[in-house]
Design an enzyme around this catalytic site. Structure first.
Site, PDB file in Angstrom:
ATOM      1  N   ASN A   9      -0.990  -0.560   8.021  1.00  0.00           N
ATOM      2  CA  ASN A   9      -0.957   0.664   7.211  1.00  0.00           C
ATOM      3  C   ASN A   9      -2.213   0.622   6.339  1.00  0.00           C
ATOM      4  O   ASN A   9      -2.255  -0.094   5.349  1.00  0.00           O
ATOM      5  CB  ASN A   9       0.323   0.677   6.350  1.00  0.00           C
ATOM      6  CG  ASN A   9       0.320   1.804   5.336  1.00  0.00           C
ATOM      7  OD1 ASN A   9      -0.497   2.723   5.407  1.00  0.00           O
ATOM      8  ND2 ASN A   9       1.240   1.737   4.390  1.00  0.00           N
ATOM      9  N   LYS A  11      -3.400   2.777   4.428  1.00  0.00           N
ATOM     10  CA  LYS A  11      -3.316   3.565   3.186  1.00  0.00           C
ATOM     11  C   LYS A  11      -4.594   4.403   3.049  1.00  0.00           C
ATOM     12  O   LYS A  11      -5.172   4.786   4.066  1.00  0.00           O
ATOM     13  CB  LYS A  11      -3.063   2.641   1.994  1.00  0.00           C
ATOM     14  CG  LYS A  11      -1.866   1.725   2.262  1.00  0.00           C
ATOM     15  CD  LYS A  11      -1.311   1.054   1.052  1.00  0.00           C
ATOM     16  CE  LYS A  11      -0.089   0.229   1.475  1.00  0.00           C
ATOM     17  NZ  LYS A  11       0.576  -0.410   0.347  1.00  0.00           N
ATOM     18  N   GLU A  96       5.229   4.535  -1.622  1.00  0.00           N
ATOM     19  CA  GLU A  96       4.190   5.226  -2.404  1.00  0.00           C
ATOM     20  C   GLU A  96       4.367   6.746  -2.312  1.00  0.00           C
ATOM     21  O   GLU A  96       4.099   7.463  -3.276  1.00  0.00           O
ATOM     22  CB  GLU A  96       2.799   4.764  -1.931  1.00  0.00           C
ATOM     23  CG  GLU A  96       2.522   3.332  -2.388  1.00  0.00           C
ATOM     24  CD  GLU A  96       1.593   2.524  -1.497  1.00  0.00           C
ATOM     25  OE1 GLU A  96       0.876   3.102  -0.662  1.00  0.00           O
ATOM     26  OE2 GLU A  96       1.602   1.288  -1.641  1.00  0.00           O
ATOM     27  N   GLU A 166      10.645  -2.546   3.172  1.00  0.00           N
ATOM     28  CA  GLU A 166       9.525  -2.888   2.298  1.00  0.00           C
ATOM     29  C   GLU A 166       9.999  -2.930   0.846  1.00  0.00           C
ATOM     30  O   GLU A 166      10.047  -1.890   0.178  1.00  0.00           O
ATOM     31  CB  GLU A 166       8.421  -1.837   2.430  1.00  0.00           C
ATOM     32  CG  GLU A 166       7.839  -1.741   3.821  1.00  0.00           C
ATOM     33  CD  GLU A 166       6.399  -1.256   3.776  1.00  0.00           C
ATOM     34  OE1 GLU A 166       5.546  -1.926   4.357  1.00  0.00           O
ATOM     35  OE2 GLU A 166       6.121  -0.225   3.140  1.00  0.00           O
ATOM     36  N   GLY A 172       1.730  -5.096  -2.072  1.00  0.00           N
ATOM     37  CA  GLY A 172       0.421  -5.217  -2.703  1.00  0.00           C
ATOM     38  C   GLY A 172       0.414  -6.140  -3.920  1.00  0.00           C
ATOM     39  O   GLY A 172      -0.545  -6.167  -4.679  1.00  0.00           O
ATOM     40  N   GLY A 232      -0.148  -3.895   4.860  1.00  0.00           N
ATOM     41  CA  GLY A 232      -1.093  -3.121   4.066  1.00  0.00           C
ATOM     42  C   GLY A 232      -2.414  -3.855   3.940  1.00  0.00           C
ATOM     43  O   GLY A 232      -3.262  -3.834   4.833  1.00  0.00           O
TER      44      GLY A 232
HETATM   45  P1  PGA Z   1       0.967  -4.860   1.539  1.00  0.00           P
HETATM   46  O1  PGA Z   1       1.475  -3.369   1.838  1.00  0.00           O
HETATM   47  O2  PGA Z   1       0.971  -5.598   2.853  1.00  0.00           O
HETATM   48  O3  PGA Z   1      -0.417  -4.681   0.990  1.00  0.00           O
HETATM   49  O4  PGA Z   1       1.913  -5.455   0.561  1.00  0.00           O
HETATM   50  C1  PGA Z   1       2.511  -3.115   2.743  1.00  0.00           C
HETATM   51  C2  PGA Z   1       2.804  -1.631   2.805  1.00  0.00           C
HETATM   52  O5  PGA Z   1       2.788  -0.961   1.761  1.00  0.00           O
HETATM   53  O6  PGA Z   1       3.035  -1.074   3.896  1.00  0.00           O
END
Ligand code: PGA
Length: 248
Positions: A9, A11, A96, A166, A172, A232
Site C-alpha cells: 500500500n 499510500k 486512514e 490492521e 506506521g 505500507g
Molecule cells: P505500515 O502501514 O506497514 O507502514 O504500518 C500498513 C498500512 O497502513 O497498510
C-alpha cells in the site's frame, strides 16, 4: 492451503521516475517467490503500473474508490475507471480513510460492492484503535466493521473478498501486533466469515497490516490464519518488500 498474498500500500507516495525503479527492482527480485504479490498505488500511477507490470507476476490496484458510478462527483474515481486500468485489487476502508475522511462501515461496504460489481477484488480493512484495544473491545470493533460489509454482500460474494486486519496503533508506528495477538484476531475474523459462508471462509485471505517488515514477517506469516500482509512503509523499498515476499 491458502497461497500467501503480499500487497504493498504505497499510500500517497511515488513519482514516475521512482516508481519505474521500484517496480523494476521488485520484478527483478521475484524469481523464486512463492507468494502472490501486488501493489496498490495512487490512481495517477495506474497506467504506469499497467505498462510496467503486464506480463509480470505482480498485480496492481488502487487504494480507494467512490461509492458512486459516473457523474457529478468532483475529485472522485469510480470503479469502472479503475477496471479500465486492469486493477485486480482495490483497498477499501483503510483506517486512514475512516479517520481522515469520515468513512463509515456502511460506506466501506458500498465501496466493496462497487469494486465487486466491476470484477475486481476489494481488500476490506478492519482494525481497532489503541483505546479500543485497551478497553477490551477489539473483537467487537473489527467484528462490526466486517459485519457491515458481509451484510451488504451476498453469501456468494464472501468468497470474492480479501480481508486485512490492521490494528490502527500498529500502522506506521514501528509497533506490530505479536504473532499471537494477530492470530487471535484473524481466527475471530475467520469464524465470522464462516458463519456467513463456511466454504468461502476457508479460501478468503486474511492479511495482517501494521509495521510488517522483513524482520517480523516470517513469524507473523507462520500463523495459521495469517495469509499475507498489507504493507505500507516497507513496500516503498524494493529490498524490504522483497524480503517480506520471500519470507512468505
Ligand atoms: P505500515 O502501514 O506497514 O507502514 O504500518 C500498513 C498500512 O497502513 O497498510
Amino acid at each position: 492451503m491458502r497461497a500467501k498474498l503480499i500487497v504493498g500500500n504505497w499510500k500517497m507516495n511515488g513519482s514516475r521516475a521512482g516508481n519505474a525503479r521500484l517496480l523494476a527492482d521488485i520484478a527483478a527480485g521475484l524469481d523464486s517467490a512463492r507468494a502472490q504479490c501486488a501493489v496498490c498505488v495512487p490512481s495517477p500511477y495506474l497506467q504506469q503500473c499497467e505498462e510496467a507490470l503486464s506480463g509480470t507476476p505482480i498485480a496492481w490496484g488502487a487504494q480507494d474508490v467512490s461509492v458512486h458510478g459516473f457523474g457529478a462527483f468532483t475529485g472522485e474515481v469510480c470503479a469502472k475507471m479503475l477496471s479500465e486500468f486492469a486493477c485486480r485489487y482495490v483497498i477499501v476502508g483503510h483506517s486512514e480513510r475512516r479517520a481522515y475522511h469520515m468513512e463509515s462501515s456502511e460506506m466501506v461496504a458500498q465501496k466493496a460492492k462497487a469494486v465487486l460489481a466491476e470484477g475486481m477484488t476489494p481488500i476490506v480493512c478492519v482494525g481497532e484503535t489503541l483505546e479500543e484495544r485497551e478497553a477490551g473491545q477489539t473483537a467487537q470493533v473489527v467484528g462490526a466493521q466486517l459485519d457491515a460489509v458481509l451484510e451488504l454482500l451476498g453469501t456468494a460474494d464472501v468468497a470474492k473478498i480479501v480481508v486485512a486486519y490492521e490494528p490502527v496503533w500498529a500502522i506506521g508506528t514501528g509497533k506490530n501486533a505479536t504473532p499471537e495477538m494477530a492470530q487471535a484476531v484473524h481466527a475471530h475474523l475467520r469464524a465470522q466469515l464462516k458463519a456467513r459462508n463456511a466454504e468461502a471462509a476457508e479460501s478468503v485471505p486474511i492479511l495482517y497490516g501494521g509495521s510488517m517488515k522483513p524482520e517480523n514477517a516470517k513469524a507473523l506469516l507462520a500463523q495459521p490464519d495469517i495469509d499475507g500482509g498489507l504493507i505500507g512503509g516497507a513496500a516503498l523499498k524494493a529490498q524490504d518488500f522483497l524480503g517480506i515476499i520471500h519470507s512468505a
